[in-house]
Design an enzyme around this catalytic site. Sequence first.
Site, PDB file in Angstrom:
ATOM      1  N   LYS A  67       0.874  -1.208   0.079  1.00 48.90           N
ATOM      2  CA  LYS A  67      -0.087   0.172   0.003  1.00 48.90           C
ATOM      3  C   LYS A  67       0.981   1.021  -0.067  1.00 48.90           C
ATOM      4  O   LYS A  67       2.028   1.278   0.605  1.00 48.90           O
ATOM      5  CB  LYS A  67      -0.829   0.128   1.169  1.00 48.90           C
ATOM      6  CG  LYS A  67      -1.895   1.114   1.117  1.00 48.90           C
ATOM      7  CD  LYS A  67      -2.972   0.928   2.541  1.00 48.90           C
ATOM      8  CE  LYS A  67      -3.915   2.028   2.731  1.00 48.90           C
ATOM      9  NZ  LYS A  67      -4.690   1.618   3.889  1.00 48.90           N
ATOM     10  N   SER A 142      -9.641   2.114   2.941  1.00 46.44           N
ATOM     11  CA  SER A 142      -8.705   2.799   2.369  1.00 46.44           C
ATOM     12  C   SER A 142      -7.896   1.743   1.444  1.00 46.44           C
ATOM     13  O   SER A 142      -7.111   2.254   0.466  1.00 46.44           O
ATOM     14  CB  SER A 142      -7.890   3.814   3.125  1.00 46.44           C
ATOM     15  OG  SER A 142      -7.177   3.167   3.828  1.00 46.44           O
ATOM     16  N   SER A 166      -9.778  -0.471   7.090  1.00 50.22           N
ATOM     17  CA  SER A 166      -9.277  -0.238   6.082  1.00 50.22           C
ATOM     18  C   SER A 166      -8.603  -1.418   5.521  1.00 50.22           C
ATOM     19  O   SER A 166      -8.171  -1.365   4.106  1.00 50.22           O
ATOM     20  CB  SER A 166      -8.312   1.011   5.962  1.00 50.22           C
ATOM     21  OG  SER A 166      -8.828   2.267   5.770  1.00 50.22           O
TER      22      SER A 166
END
Lengths: 465, 96
Positions: A67, A142, A166
């Site tokens: 990420k 996210s 997330s």
Amino acid sequence: MSLTETLTALNQKELALADVVASLWKRIEEREPEIHAFIRLADPEALMRREEALSSQPLRGLPIAIKDNLTTVDLPTTCGSKSLSGFRPPFDATCVTRLKAAGAQVQGKTNLDEFAMGSSTEHSAFGSTRNPCDPDRVPGGSSGGSAAAVAAGEALAALGTDTGGSVRQPAALCGIVGLRPTYGRVSRWGLVAFASSLDTVGVLARTVRDAALVLSIIAGHDPKDATSLPLPPHDYTENLETKDLQDLKIGLPREYVPPGLSPAARGLVDRWCQALQELGAEVVEISLPLTEYALPAYYLVSSAEASANLARYDGVRYGLRVPGELMAEMMAATRTAGFGREVKRRIMLGTFALSAGYYDQYYGKAQRVRTLIAREFEAAFQEVDLILGPTSPTPAFRLGEKADPLSMYLSDVFTLPSALAGLPAISIPGGEVEGLPFGLQLIAPRLGEEKLLRAAYALEAALSA
Amino acid sequence: MIDDRVMARIEQLAGLELSPEEREALKADLTRILDYFQKLSELDTQGVPPFEPLPGQVNAWREDEPAESLAQGESLANAPEQEAGYFKVPRVFGEP
């Protein structure tokens, strides 16, 4: 193929690293133009070249997606924000260092809601990511880029971060496994701070075993993170295989099956309970009445911490700078141009919650409510070993469907309470609602990852049978 | 509760300069969000301590020993502007 199966094939020389990289990149060519899971990709040729050098390492050179709010020296780290476009970190996040030490390579940096603030991956300065199961829908967020990359077969496994859900919510919406460890289990060094008392590094994978494998590598004490727990390394794949779950009592909170939940989703929850009972576990109804207070407590605490953490994006040392005559003008112009709408909303909310005259009423109150929520879990875990429920109230929603911030925040109602209490939790595929993946969540007491993974592993097999 | 005066103060504290449209939109959002968050006042938190993310843990000290740090060049590599080994910023005081 799962990460574990790929490793086995490499070990038995049925595949070479170059084959694996080539097949991942073939998939990327096919799906990526539509999905947009990655902000940036490594050079596949360079990954292939390290085959020999890494062949004796446990992960044998396999690429893992990261990420883009975890720092990497190989590739820029943007956090999905204009504020950090082009930023090249001078160090790797500890979780990345550990993956590399185990022989993994950075495959690329995945898309996210700006600074991990969001539940749909629509709030990225580099465009939205789409759900591989239905490209008109969001992948969740996210860590939506990490989830979509794994679900589309573009990545074998990925790292994400879970502040309020997330990792788990995008895993649920994309139909894969998402693991959030206990707060402090994995070092936050190199995780670009959003809300420091809530941020965790988690794993997105195709199987529970893969998630356990990656956790075993990234977990452990790190002197660079004062909140990292001084615990010895542990192999979480060791005790996954178990004949039954006869020793486990599972609690289903009635607040996690609210009246608004669709009949199809309710049907799945019944099926999960039945599967658990067939595995020998006892399932009992419990109550967590403070569940509905988690959302306001979470947004006050996380936004307050974010407003302090994001003060550093001032155009002085790195990232974007918008020129100005005076220093204060330059800083305000830089911040105003660098942050997107949702980030500004949360900075404003957090600054307000911390400001003189309102601190006790908002931030102070939220931190006390958080204690009550943690105590409620502690009391529940006196009665049960694990807590069961849906990961998110609905399957993936359409892009643009939740333009209203409060309705977006509500998609995290089932992941926020455990995040506030710092508990480990996992989302695994739990079936389909309206033809879309629907996630099953298990929550464990602090440091209960072993039990959590063992139950998730057994359920994963039972539900896919 | 969130009037223009409060908005101006938070904006200044947060180091942001919102456009008039953005300010109006955020004012409406914040008003609605904070209104919803009033829900917390239903709970009695008298005598409840603020949450501790690591129960039982106290300050984690480490030895004060010199260790390797970033070289000056590495620290400055991402600087928007630099001069003679320093980060360079516009002047701090004066009439704009």
